[in-house]
Design a protein around this motif. Structure first.
Motif, short mmCIF file in Angstrom:
data_model
loop_
_atom_site.label_atom_id
_atom_site.label_comp_id
_atom_site.label_asym_id
_atom_site.label_seq_id
_atom_site.Cartn_x
_atom_site.Cartn_y
_atom_site.Cartn_z
N VAL A 1 0.94 -1.11 0.18
CA VAL A 1 -0.26 -0.19 -0.17
C VAL A 1 1.03 0.84 -0.02
N ILE B 1 -6.82 7.01 1.84
CA ILE B 1 -6.53 6.19 2.17
C ILE B 1 -7.15 5.18 2.57
N GLN C 1 -7.53 0.99 6.79
CA GLN C 1 -6.64 -0.31 6.62
C GLN C 1 -6.44 -1.24 7.67
#
Length: 444
Positions: free
Chosen positions: A358, A408, A411
């Motif tokens: 990522v 983002i 996560q």
């Protein structure tokens, strides 16, 4: 199977003296493929080489296997059986000029209607350019190349060369193969080995699958033993020099054994792990290399399932550095057993790889302003650190704030397993997740 020894006695006394001076391995060299001991997967009725011979046409080959397993002998006998001219060179002693001479001779031989089998011993010793030099003469049929190597062809030979040759794997001689070879030696020498049954088994172990080495050991025993003496295993070891195991710290044996050690530790088999560890120590591997690998295994395959695994591995390395060999090797052995016995988890390893993927994919998004420091008035006026909640000021010691960059979003990388200490970590993270959801609902 043909009897190798029925015609070995020379008629002339001078020839007999010359024959006696030749190494036993040379005197016992087979004269036909049926006499070769071992490699039944290649030379048996349904073996690869038998099928080639039956077809009457031989393609280029790479014979890959440890020393003393018959690669040179098989190459010579193949040429004889199929009716090719046999030429042999060694990559250790030959250069470009030698290759050109062999190629020219092969071209001349071909004009007379006969093909040439060119056997190249230690072919992996040739550099890339030299290996490429074989390609034209292989393609136009000037030679059928048969190369022998003790190293993994995938690593040592050009892809272009490998694409034009079939790789055949030669196996170390089995205990039964070595026993049969010893029987032939006894028949040729005209007397039995002066070894007790246990010493004979020890001899096979010392040979380590290498027929040529075993015949050398037999010569030593026959020359050193006194008349009517029968040696036990201890007596055998006083007569012969212990043979080093097949192992090259920079080549295939090294990688095979470290792979075996790693996988047996990962597979929670302390006995097998100790065996491969002992194999590497016995072969002369650097103990500090093994210590480094154990540290890696502790974090890759155990991680937080047993947080003591990494300190145990690091402590073993430190103990070895303090004690040296051989005392320090026991500390490494203890670490091997500990790591193999520990609960296993690669959750941290997997999470790290996912986080790296990522990070590489998403570039450089700015972290949330709420978790950035504001050391200057300008930064404070720009909103740095505004709204940050000090976790220790909350009743649960957990603020549940959003820490990922907005671009983002949240996560999930780390997924602890239900084994060892990670079971407790999973409970803790599940608790934090519930708190985070509840605080988000309250704020919403």
């Amino acid at each position: 199977m043909a009897d190798l020894f029925s015609s070995d006695a020379p008629a002339d006394p001078e020839d007999a003296a010359d024959d006696a001076g030749r190494p036993l391995a040379d005197r016992l060299r087979p004269e036909a493929l049926d006499d070769v001991i071992g490699q039944t997967h290649l030379l048996g009725p349904d073996g690869t080489l038998r099928r080639m011979i039956a077809a009457g046409r031989l393609g280029s080959l790479i014979l890959w296997g440890p020393p003393g397993t018959g690669k040179t002998t098989v190459a010579r006998l193949l040429a004889s059986q199929i009716g090719y001219s046999f030429e042999q060179i060694s990559a250790v002693f030959s250069g470009v000029a030698d290759l050109k001479k062999v190629f020219e001779k092969a071209r001349f031989t071909r004009q007379s209607g006969k093909r040439t089998l060119l056997f190249v011993d230690e072919i992996h010793r040739f550099n890339r350019a030299q290996q490429d030099g074989f390609l034209p003469v292989m393609e136009d049929g000037t030679v059928v190349l048969v190369g022998a190597t003790t190293e993994n062809p995938s690593f040592e030979l050009n892809a272009a060369l490998l694409s034009r040759a079939q790789v055949l794997r030669f196996q170390p001689l089995s205990r039964d193969d070595l026993q049969a070879l010893a029987g032939r030696a006894e028949a040729m020498l005209g007397r039995p080995l002066p070894l007790a049954a246990e010493a004979r088994e020890a001899l096979y172990g010392l040979a380590d699958g290498d027929g040529r080495a075993m015949l050398g050991l037999i010569e030593e025993v026959m020359a050193a033993a006194r008349p009517d003496e029968v040696l036990d295993p201890a007596g055998l070891l006083t007569v012969v020099q212990r043979r080093a195991p097949i192992y090259d710290k920079a080549q295939d044996g090294h990688y095979n054994l470290i792979s075996a050690l790693h996988k047996t530790i990962r597979g929670s088999d302390p006995d097998a792990a100790l065996y491969y560890f002992a194999r590497m120590i016995d072969a002369g591997e650097d103990p500090l290399y093994l210590a480094r690998r154990l540290i890696r295994m502790a974090v890759e395959d155990i991680g937080l399932a047993d947080p003591a695994a990494l300190p145990q591995a690091v402590a073993a390395r430190d103990a070895y550095q303090m004690l040296g060999s051989p005392e320090g090797e026991l500390a490494l052995a203890q670490a091997v057993v500990y790591l193999a016995s520990a609960p296993k988890s690669n959750a941290v390893y997997t999470a790290f790889k996912a986080a790296m993927a990522v990070a590489k994919k998403t570039g450089s998004p700015t972290p949330p302003m709420v978790i950035l420091n504001a050391p200057t008035k300008l930064m404070k006026s720009e909103g740095y650190g505004e709204g940050y909640v000090y976790d220790h000021d909350t009743p649960e010691g957990f603020s549940g704030q959003q820490y990922f960059p907005e671009a983002i979003g949240r996560q999930d990388f780390y997924a602890p397993v239900e084994r060892g200490f990670e079971r407790e970590i999973k409970k803790r993270l599940d608790y934090f997740s519930r708190l985070r959801s509840k605080k988000a609902e309250d704020q919403g």
